[in-house]
Scaffold this motif. Structure first.
Motif, PDB file in Angstrom:
ATOM      1  N   SER A  23       5.239 -72.192  31.944  1.00 26.60           N
ATOM      2  CA  SER A  23       3.876 -71.912  32.403  1.00 26.60           C
ATOM      3  C   SER A  23       3.515 -72.825  33.586  1.00 26.60           C
ATOM      4  O   SER A  23       2.425 -72.714  34.145  1.00 26.60           O
ATOM      5  CB  SER A  23       2.872 -72.082  31.252  1.00 26.60           C
ATOM      6  OG  SER A  23       2.786 -73.442  30.892  1.00 26.60           O
ATOM      7  N   LYS A  24       4.437 -73.725  33.940  1.00 24.11           N
ATOM      8  CA  LYS A  24       4.225 -74.596  35.112  1.00 24.11           C
ATOM      9  C   LYS A  24       5.382 -74.404  36.089  1.00 24.11           C
ATOM     10  O   LYS A  24       6.497 -74.086  35.664  1.00 24.11           O
ATOM     11  CB  LYS A  24       4.204 -76.065  34.682  1.00 24.11           C
ATOM     12  CG  LYS A  24       3.134 -76.397  33.666  1.00 24.11           C
ATOM     13  CD  LYS A  24       3.111 -77.895  33.386  1.00 24.11           C
ATOM     14  CE  LYS A  24       2.043 -78.236  32.380  1.00 24.11           C
ATOM     15  NZ  LYS A  24       2.442 -77.851  30.999  1.00 24.11           N
ATOM     16  N   ILE A  52       4.031 -67.164  28.326  1.00 22.41           N
ATOM     17  CA  ILE A  52       3.801 -67.142  29.781  1.00 22.41           C
ATOM     18  C   ILE A  52       3.000 -65.916  30.227  1.00 22.41           C
ATOM     19  O   ILE A  52       2.989 -64.885  29.560  1.00 22.41           O
ATOM     20  CB  ILE A  52       5.138 -67.192  30.564  1.00 22.41           C
ATOM     21  CG1 ILE A  52       6.097 -66.069  30.117  1.00 22.41           C
ATOM     22  CG2 ILE A  52       5.798 -68.554  30.410  1.00 22.41           C
ATOM     23  CD1 ILE A  52       7.340 -65.919  30.975  1.00 22.41           C
ATOM     24  N   THR A  53       2.345 -66.039  31.366  1.00 24.27           N
ATOM     25  CA  THR A  53       1.619 -64.928  31.986  1.00 24.27           C
ATOM     26  C   THR A  53       2.590 -64.135  32.867  1.00 24.27           C
ATOM     27  O   THR A  53       3.678 -64.635  33.195  1.00 24.27           O
ATOM     28  CB  THR A  53       0.495 -65.470  32.896  1.00 24.27           C
ATOM     29  OG1 THR A  53       1.127 -66.207  33.970  1.00 24.27           O
ATOM     30  CG2 THR A  53      -0.471 -66.384  32.135  1.00 24.27           C
ATOM     31  N   PRO A  54       2.176 -62.940  33.293  1.00 18.44           N
ATOM     32  CA  PRO A  54       3.011 -62.205  34.259  1.00 18.44           C
ATOM     33  C   PRO A  54       3.292 -63.024  35.523  1.00 18.44           C
ATOM     34  O   PRO A  54       4.412 -62.998  36.046  1.00 18.44           O
ATOM     35  CB  PRO A  54       2.176 -60.964  34.575  1.00 18.44           C
ATOM     36  CG  PRO A  54       1.367 -60.736  33.333  1.00 18.44           C
ATOM     37  CD  PRO A  54       1.038 -62.118  32.816  1.00 18.44           C
ATOM     38  N   GLN A  55       2.295 -63.792  35.988  1.00 19.46           N
ATOM     39  CA  GLN A  55       2.510 -64.642  37.179  1.00 19.46           C
ATOM     40  C   GLN A  55       3.619 -65.659  36.924  1.00 19.46           C
ATOM     41  O   GLN A  55       4.494 -65.868  37.770  1.00 19.46           O
ATOM     42  CB  GLN A  55       1.227 -65.426  37.552  1.00 19.46           C
ATOM     43  CG  GLN A  55       0.125 -64.616  38.182  1.00 19.46           C
ATOM     44  CD  GLN A  55      -0.870 -64.062  37.153  1.00 19.46           C
ATOM     45  OE1 GLN A  55      -0.536 -63.869  35.971  1.00 19.46           O
ATOM     46  NE2 GLN A  55      -2.086 -63.777  37.603  1.00 19.46           N
ATOM     47  N   ASP A  56       3.563 -66.302  35.755  1.00 18.69           N
ATOM     48  CA  ASP A  56       4.604 -67.284  35.403  1.00 18.69           C
ATOM     49  C   ASP A  56       5.982 -66.618  35.371  1.00 18.69           C
ATOM     50  O   ASP A  56       6.979 -67.190  35.826  1.00 18.69           O
ATOM     51  CB  ASP A  56       4.353 -67.877  34.004  1.00 18.69           C
ATOM     52  CG  ASP A  56       3.049 -68.642  33.897  1.00 18.69           C
ATOM     53  OD1 ASP A  56       2.563 -69.167  34.929  1.00 18.69           O
ATOM     54  OD2 ASP A  56       2.499 -68.713  32.766  1.00 18.69           O
ATOM     55  N   HIS A  57       6.015 -65.419  34.807  1.00 19.08           N
ATOM     56  CA  HIS A  57       7.284 -64.681  34.640  1.00 19.08           C
ATOM     57  C   HIS A  57       7.881 -64.356  36.022  1.00 19.08           C
ATOM     58  O   HIS A  57       9.083 -64.525  36.246  1.00 19.08           O
ATOM     59  CB  HIS A  57       6.979 -63.405  33.840  1.00 19.08           C
ATOM     60  CG  HIS A  57       8.177 -62.694  33.304  1.00 19.08           C
ATOM     61  ND1 HIS A  57       8.105 -61.815  32.255  1.00 19.08           N
ATOM     62  CD2 HIS A  57       9.479 -62.693  33.669  1.00 19.08           C
ATOM     63  CE1 HIS A  57       9.306 -61.322  32.008  1.00 19.08           C
ATOM     64  NE2 HIS A  57      10.151 -61.838  32.849  1.00 19.08           N
ATOM     65  N   VAL A  58       7.020 -63.935  36.935  1.00 18.90           N
ATOM     66  CA  VAL A  58       7.497 -63.601  38.284  1.00 18.90           C
ATOM     67  C   VAL A  58       7.978 -64.870  38.999  1.00 18.90           C
ATOM     68  O   VAL A  58       9.039 -64.873  39.646  1.00 18.90           O
ATOM     69  CB  VAL A  58       6.383 -62.888  39.097  1.00 18.90           C
ATOM     70  CG1 VAL A  58       6.790 -62.751  40.561  1.00 18.90           C
ATOM     71  CG2 VAL A  58       6.069 -61.521  38.483  1.00 18.90           C
ATOM     72  N   PHE A  86       1.295 -55.553  38.752  1.00 25.25           N
ATOM     73  CA  PHE A  86       2.553 -56.332  38.774  1.00 25.25           C
ATOM     74  C   PHE A  86       3.748 -55.399  38.911  1.00 25.25           C
ATOM     75  O   PHE A  86       4.408 -55.065  37.935  1.00 25.25           O
ATOM     76  CB  PHE A  86       2.697 -57.193  37.516  1.00 25.25           C
ATOM     77  CG  PHE A  86       1.789 -58.376  37.520  1.00 25.25           C
ATOM     78  CD1 PHE A  86       2.144 -59.550  38.179  1.00 25.25           C
ATOM     79  CD2 PHE A  86       0.541 -58.293  36.917  1.00 25.25           C
ATOM     80  CE1 PHE A  86       1.282 -60.621  38.224  1.00 25.25           C
ATOM     81  CE2 PHE A  86      -0.328 -59.368  36.959  1.00 25.25           C
ATOM     82  CZ  PHE A  86       0.046 -60.539  37.608  1.00 25.25           C
ATOM     83  N   PRO A  87       4.025 -54.965  40.139  1.00 23.69           N
ATOM     84  CA  PRO A  87       5.142 -54.036  40.344  1.00 23.69           C
ATOM     85  C   PRO A  87       6.498 -54.659  40.013  1.00 23.69           C
ATOM     86  O   PRO A  87       7.514 -53.982  40.029  1.00 23.69           O
ATOM     87  CB  PRO A  87       5.043 -53.691  41.841  1.00 23.69           C
ATOM     88  CG  PRO A  87       4.293 -54.822  42.458  1.00 23.69           C
ATOM     89  CD  PRO A  87       3.368 -55.338  41.402  1.00 23.69           C
ATOM     90  N   GLN A  88       6.502 -55.983  39.704  1.00 28.66           N
ATOM     91  CA  GLN A  88       7.763 -56.660  39.321  1.00 28.66           C
ATOM     92  C   GLN A  88       8.019 -56.551  37.826  1.00 28.66           C
ATOM     93  O   GLN A  88       9.112 -56.882  37.360  1.00 28.66           O
ATOM     94  CB  GLN A  88       7.692 -58.164  39.652  1.00 28.66           C
ATOM     95  CG  GLN A  88       7.273 -58.502  41.069  1.00 28.66           C
ATOM     96  CD  GLN A  88       5.765 -58.727  41.180  1.00 28.66           C
ATOM     97  OE1 GLN A  88       4.968 -58.255  40.357  1.00 28.66           O
ATOM     98  NE2 GLN A  88       5.375 -59.432  42.225  1.00 28.66           N
ATOM     99  N   LEU A 127      13.762 -61.082  30.023  1.00 31.58           N
ATOM    100  CA  LEU A 127      12.829 -60.456  29.076  1.00 31.58           C
ATOM    101  C   LEU A 127      11.956 -61.519  28.422  1.00 31.58           C
ATOM    102  O   LEU A 127      12.443 -62.603  28.083  1.00 31.58           O
ATOM    103  CB  LEU A 127      13.586 -59.730  27.963  1.00 31.58           C
ATOM    104  CG  LEU A 127      14.166 -58.341  28.191  1.00 31.58           C
ATOM    105  CD1 LEU A 127      14.704 -57.791  26.877  1.00 31.58           C
ATOM    106  CD2 LEU A 127      13.153 -57.370  28.751  1.00 31.58           C
ATOM    107  N   HIS A 128      10.694 -61.170  28.236  1.00 27.51           N
ATOM    108  CA  HIS A 128       9.740 -62.032  27.528  1.00 27.51           C
ATOM    109  C   HIS A 128       9.162 -61.234  26.365  1.00 27.51           C
ATOM    110  O   HIS A 128       8.593 -60.153  26.569  1.00 27.51           O
ATOM    111  CB  HIS A 128       8.630 -62.469  28.493  1.00 27.51           C
ATOM    112  CG  HIS A 128       7.474 -63.137  27.826  1.00 27.51           C
ATOM    113  ND1 HIS A 128       6.167 -62.938  28.217  1.00 27.51           N
ATOM    114  CD2 HIS A 128       7.422 -63.997  26.767  1.00 27.51           C
ATOM    115  CE1 HIS A 128       5.362 -63.642  27.433  1.00 27.51           C
ATOM    116  NE2 HIS A 128       6.095 -64.299  26.556  1.00 27.51           N
ATOM    117  N   ALA A 129       9.300 -61.762  25.129  1.00 31.49           N
ATOM    118  CA  ALA A 129       8.846 -61.039  23.932  1.00 31.49           C
ATOM    119  C   ALA A 129       7.369 -61.320  23.664  1.00 31.49           C
ATOM    120  O   ALA A 129       6.984 -62.442  23.338  1.00 31.49           O
ATOM    121  CB  ALA A 129       9.683 -61.451  22.729  1.00 31.49           C
ATOM    122  N   ILE A 130       6.560 -60.278  23.779  1.00 30.74           N
ATOM    123  CA  ILE A 130       5.107 -60.408  23.614  1.00 30.74           C
ATOM    124  C   ILE A 130       4.674 -59.945  22.225  1.00 30.74           C
ATOM    125  O   ILE A 130       3.712 -60.430  21.658  1.00 30.74           O
ATOM    126  CB  ILE A 130       4.417 -59.603  24.738  1.00 30.74           C
ATOM    127  CG1 ILE A 130       4.764 -60.244  26.085  1.00 30.74           C
ATOM    128  CG2 ILE A 130       2.906 -59.541  24.546  1.00 30.74           C
ATOM    129  CD1 ILE A 130       4.392 -59.405  27.279  1.00 30.74           C
TER     130      ILE A 130
END
Ligand code: OGA
Ligand code: MN
Length: 286
Positions: A23-24, A52-58, A86-88, A127-130
């Motif tokens: 997240s950082k 994490i947020t989508p921003q963090d993931h990108v 988030f087109p990514q 992949l991030h499991a939500i």
């Protein structure tokens, strides 16, 4: 600097890395550690507890190469699976919101290497499991270096130098792509690539077997019958339990793999045990 530690997930395959917080923004030492680990671990890395947020993931994805962001425009059939704004981020899920699929259900429910049909095949996926079901919904990974290494010398000799065609059309005929591309076989058949059957990984320099039941249509130098039988043998060999790491998801796991030396398989046995929802980004070669 963050203190990272690691442990193997399977013998010479996969690594869990702890002591990091996505997240950082990461420091360059940590980025280098993870980039090297990605190669050393034969492609599979796990990080637990990453809310994490989508921003963090990108941002995380950008540390490993280019971040694919054309999905929402490149392929109208799959466009609605990308996250709004988030087109990514590609959504993998069985969930429906007001009757509309939240993400792609049954993505990868067969052995494959992502986008093997693409001549500019992306190196990896993250992949991030939500949301995860209470049981089932694992993802299996095959170590295609180990699969190659374990072949007999005469078999290695025969395969070295052969090439295979990989196509989306093959997957439409064989897999869950049939649903989305029914009546669109023409469109799918434009998506194809030729790869060596034994592929040398650009970062490790190691040889990996590179054929998969999802996308590999045929070995070009063999007759149709020879190709069918050899591919069947290689599919059977490379999915031997000895080469497999089976990942049982926990909430906020982040897991990444390398398409050039792994196959993976989403086990769709969970639907009576809750919903599954993951975000996926795609790492382009750098
Ligand atoms: C993918 C995929 C596996 C899974 O997103 O490319 O194959 O377990 N997913 O959801
Ligand atoms: Mn996949």
């Amino acid at each position: 600097m963050q203190k990272l530690s690691s442990r193997s997930l399977a013998p010479d395959f996969g690594m869990e890395i702890s002591g990091i917080d996505f997240s950082k923004p990461l420091e360059s030492d940590d980025i280098n550690f993870i980039r090297n680990a990605w190669v050393k671990a034969s492609g599979v890395l796990l990080f637990r507890g990453q809310d994490i947020t989508p921003q963090d993931h990108v941002r995380l994805t950008s540390y490993f190469g280019g971040v694919y962001d054309k999905g929402a425009t490149a392929n109208p059939v799959l466009a609605h699976y990308y996250a709004d704004g988030f087109p990514q981020i590609y959504r993998v899920s069985n969930k429906k919101i007001n009757g509309k699929p939240l993400g792609r259900e049954d993505a990868g429910t067969y052995w494959h290497s992502d986008s093997a049909w693409d001549p500019a095949q992306p190196r990896g996926s993250i992949l991030h499991a939500i949301e995860i079901p209470s049981a089932g919904g694992d993802t299996m990974f095959a170590n295609m270096y180990q699969a190659y290494d374990a072949l007999s010398e005469p078999m290695k000799k025969m395969l070295d130098g052969l090439t295979a065609e990989h196509s989306l059309a093959a997957a439409v005929l064989r897999t869950s792509y049939a649903k989305e591309f029914s009546g669109k076989l023409d469109e799918a058949s434009k998506k194809n690539a030729i790869w060596p059957v034994v592929r040398t990984h650009p970062y490790s320099g190691r040889k990996a077997l590179f054929v998969n039941p999802g996308f590999t249509a045929r070995i070009l130098e063999l007759s149709q019958t020879e190709s069918d039988v050899v591919l069947e043998l290689l599919f059977k060999h490379s999915t031997s339990p000895e080469f497999i790491y089976r990942h049982s998801w926990q909430l906020h796991d982040v897991l990444m793999w390398d398409n050039y030396c792994n196959m993976h398989y989403a086990v769709a046995n969970y639907k009576a045990h809750g919903d599954r929802f993951l975000h996926r980004t795609t790492v382009l070669p750098d």
